[in-house]
Design a protein around this motif. Structure first.
Motif, short mmCIF file in Angstrom:
data_model
loop_
_atom_site.label_atom_id
_atom_site.label_comp_id
_atom_site.label_asym_id
_atom_site.label_seq_id
_atom_site.Cartn_x
_atom_site.Cartn_y
_atom_site.Cartn_z
N LEU A 104 0.64 -1.35 -0.58
CA LEU A 104 0.70 -0.14 0.37
C LEU A 104 0.95 1.37 -0.02
O LEU A 104 0.73 2.44 -0.63
CB LEU A 104 -0.80 -0.25 1.19
CG LEU A 104 -2.06 -1.38 0.77
CD1 LEU A 104 -2.90 -0.55 2.55
CD2 LEU A 104 -2.77 -1.05 0.13
N LEU A 105 1.74 1.06 0.38
CA LEU A 105 3.33 2.40 0.53
C LEU A 105 3.51 2.91 -0.55
O LEU A 105 3.16 3.94 -1.15
CB LEU A 105 4.04 2.46 1.77
CG LEU A 105 3.36 2.54 3.41
CD1 LEU A 105 4.26 2.01 3.88
CD2 LEU A 105 2.97 3.29 3.43
N ARG A 106 3.75 1.42 -1.83
CA ARG A 106 3.85 1.78 -2.40
C ARG A 106 3.17 1.99 -3.56
O ARG A 106 3.15 3.23 -4.47
CB ARG A 106 5.56 0.15 -3.50
CG ARG A 106 5.64 0.14 -2.74
CD ARG A 106 6.58 -1.10 -3.47
NE ARG A 106 6.14 -1.89 -3.76
CZ ARG A 106 5.61 -2.91 -2.74
NH1 ARG A 106 6.77 -3.30 -1.76
NH2 ARG A 106 5.30 -4.25 -2.79
N ALA A 107 2.72 1.59 -3.52
CA ALA A 107 0.99 2.40 -4.29
C ALA A 107 0.62 3.73 -3.52
O ALA A 107 -0.46 4.47 -4.96
CB ALA A 107 0.56 1.27 -3.96
N GLY A 108 1.22 4.38 -3.21
CA GLY A 108 0.31 6.16 -2.90
C GLY A 108 -0.31 5.58 -1.30
O GLY A 108 -1.71 6.83 -1.50
N ALA A 109 -1.45 4.66 -0.97
CA ALA A 109 -2.59 4.02 -0.82
C ALA A 109 -2.57 4.49 0.15
O ALA A 109 -3.77 4.52 0.74
CB ALA A 109 -3.33 3.23 -1.42
N ALA A 110 -1.57 4.75 0.86
CA ALA A 110 -1.18 5.24 2.64
C ALA A 110 -0.29 5.61 3.13
O ALA A 110 0.86 5.39 2.52
CB ALA A 110 -1.79 3.53 3.28
N ARG A 111 -0.17 5.77 4.47
CA ARG A 111 1.26 6.65 4.80
C ARG A 111 1.02 5.63 5.86
O ARG A 111 0.44 5.75 6.75
CB ARG A 111 1.33 7.58 4.65
CG ARG A 111 0.24 8.90 5.65
CD ARG A 111 0.57 10.21 5.51
NE ARG A 111 -0.58 11.16 6.83
CZ ARG A 111 -1.84 11.46 6.43
NH1 ARG A 111 -1.93 11.02 5.39
NH2 ARG A 111 -2.25 11.60 7.23
N ILE A 112 2.54 5.74 6.84
CA ILE A 112 2.75 5.41 8.43
C ILE A 112 3.34 6.43 9.73
O ILE A 112 3.50 7.97 8.48
CB ILE A 112 3.89 4.46 8.47
CG1 ILE A 112 3.88 3.26 7.24
CG2 ILE A 112 4.47 4.93 9.87
CD1 ILE A 112 5.16 2.28 7.71
N GLU A 113 2.23 7.30 10.19
CA GLU A 113 2.65 8.25 10.69
C GLU A 113 2.16 7.38 12.43
O GLU A 113 1.42 7.11 12.83
CB GLU A 113 1.13 8.79 10.50
CG GLU A 113 1.03 10.45 11.33
CD GLU A 113 -0.03 10.96 10.40
OE1 GLU A 113 -1.47 11.35 11.73
OE2 GLU A 113 -0.15 11.53 9.57
N GLU A 114 2.49 8.24 13.46
CA GLU A 114 2.81 7.61 14.53
C GLU A 114 2.52 6.27 14.96
O GLU A 114 1.45 5.77 15.68
CB GLU A 114 1.79 8.71 15.39
CG GLU A 114 2.75 10.17 15.00
CD GLU A 114 1.54 11.19 15.79
OE1 GLU A 114 0.79 10.77 16.12
OE2 GLU A 114 1.88 12.40 16.34
N ALA A 115 3.33 5.34 14.48
CA ALA A 115 3.07 3.68 14.81
C ALA A 115 1.64 3.08 13.91
O ALA A 115 1.20 2.34 13.98
CB ALA A 115 3.33 3.41 15.96
N ARG A 116 1.14 4.35 12.99
CA ARG A 116 -0.37 3.99 12.34
C ARG A 116 0.11 3.46 11.28
O ARG A 116 0.84 4.77 10.61
CB ARG A 116 -1.36 4.26 12.51
CG ARG A 116 -1.79 4.68 14.75
CD ARG A 116 -2.69 5.99 14.78
NE ARG A 116 -2.48 7.11 14.44
CZ ARG A 116 -2.95 7.83 13.86
NH1 ARG A 116 -4.92 8.04 13.76
NH2 ARG A 116 -2.86 9.10 13.81
N LEU A 117 -1.21 2.71 10.12
CA LEU A 117 -1.09 3.21 9.26
C LEU A 117 -2.10 3.90 8.77
O LEU A 117 -3.80 3.87 9.20
CB LEU A 117 -0.70 1.87 8.64
CG LEU A 117 -1.51 1.26 6.84
CD1 LEU A 117 0.10 1.99 5.95
CD2 LEU A 117 -1.54 0.32 6.29
N VAL A 118 -1.95 4.90 7.91
CA VAL A 118 -3.18 5.62 7.50
C VAL A 118 -3.38 6.02 6.24
O VAL A 118 -2.53 5.91 5.35
CB VAL A 118 -2.43 7.01 7.96
CG1 VAL A 118 -3.74 8.71 7.78
CG2 VAL A 118 -2.11 7.73 9.57
N ASP A 119 -4.83 6.02 6.44
CA ASP A 119 -5.62 6.22 4.25
C ASP A 119 -5.08 7.49 3.71
O ASP A 119 -4.81 8.09 4.49
CB ASP A 119 -6.58 6.21 4.75
CG ASP A 119 -7.53 5.99 2.84
OD1 ASP A 119 -7.21 5.07 2.94
OD2 ASP A 119 -8.45 6.59 2.82
N VAL A 120 -4.70 6.85 2.89
CA VAL A 120 -4.08 7.79 1.75
C VAL A 120 -5.63 8.37 0.27
O VAL A 120 -6.03 7.70 -0.40
CB VAL A 120 -2.98 8.23 1.25
CG1 VAL A 120 -2.66 9.49 0.45
CG2 VAL A 120 -2.35 7.82 1.94
#
Length: 303
Positions: free
Chosen positions: A287-303
């Protein structure tokens, strides 16, 4: 390219957590095709009310019964007592409210219980927006899915059988049932129709149907060549769906969350043999590679 819709047809383009909704009006009455996900049900109702004003919603129809297409059914029925028609092959499952057979438990998704008044089957004809529509079979993504086709206007309501860039996850293959051949047959059926524009289950209305079919066939060939690819795609899609629903997920909770979804756990045991933490790391990275999510404060966050 002419992408104009008749004045009696209005599309609410919703995104990926909720399917698109197609609202019909006209002298013959009002109807809605597909109702989105349950957490967006209030928004679906608000959109319908805003568009219809004082007119009631008289009919509700579903292309198929995945949670993102029928999750608003219950609230719309409560608000309007609308006559509801569902795919005939799912009727017994809905009547018994078998959440396992309806896929909600298997995918870890929600759907408020709804009822139905009638069923739809290939070969049926409908009047929607004062226009004639044919009901056609669209197995593959869902074995019981339907298409609605208006030959007079060259409009196809395709659900998840055809998007501008692909189609929905081929879920039957993940359960050990055939699905790739059925996707191909559905694409062939669409190619045989005189379609001017497509109203997909997700994404904007589009023309250039031949190009979309070519992309879909290339995608099908890629997935069918190695079923592991379809399994990987399913895990990514189901994790993204959870992100869309919850907005953020704790990284440390992902391994347990993923294996708690029966379909993901089946895939992990049969097609993607890796430990739960490894599967979570792989899906997160995808998901990170696809730009569909990011990591923020030990959480996977929707983009």
């Amino acid at each position: 390219m002419d992408l104009r819709l008749p004045s009696s047809v209005h599309v609410f383009e919703r995104g990926w957590l909720s399917s698109n909704n197609i609202l019909f009006s006209g002298e013959g009455g009002t109807a809605l095709v597909d109702s989105g996900y349950v957490t967006h049900a209030a928004q679906t109702l608000a959109l319908v009310r805003h568009r219809l004003g004082e007119r009631p919603l008289e009919r509700l129809l579903n292309t198929h019964l995945h949670s993102d297409h029928c999750g608003g059914n219950a609230l719309l029925q409560q608000a309007y007592a609308c006559h509801t028609a569902i795919p005939a092959l799912d009727a017994a499952r809905v009547a018994a409210w078998d959440e396992e057979a309806l896929s909600y438990r298997a995918t870890g998704q929600q759907c408020a219980r709804f009822s139905f008044d009638a069923t739809l089957a290939p070969g049926d004809t409908l009047q929607l927006g004062d226009l004639p529509w044919q009901v056609l079979a669209a197995p593959g993504h869902d074995p019981h899915a339907l298409l609605f086709y208006c030959a007079r206007e060259g409009i196809l309501i395709s659900g998840d059988a055809l998007w501008e860039n692909g189609f929905g996850v081929v879920f039957p293959e993940l359960a050990g049932e055939p699905g790739f051949t059925e996707v191909g047959a559905t694409l062939d059926l669409v190619a045989s129709l005189d379609v001017r524009l497509v109203i997909p289950g997700h994404g904007p209305v589009f023309g250039e149907v031949g190009a979309a079919l070519a992309r879909a066939r290339a995608r099908l060939d890629y997935l069918a060549a190695d079923p592991v690819r379809n399994a990987q795609n399913a895990v990514k899609v189901l994790l993204k769906f959870l992100l869309l629903e919850r907005r953020a997920l704790a990284l440390e909770a992902l391994p347990g969350l993923l294996v708690s979804i029966p379909l993901v756990e089946r895939v992990r045991r049969t097609l993607l043999p890796m430990a739960p933490h490894a599967l979570a790391q792989w899906a997160t990275a995808a998901l990170l590679r696809a730009g569909a999510a990011r990591i923020e404060e030990a959480r996977l966050v929707d983009v």
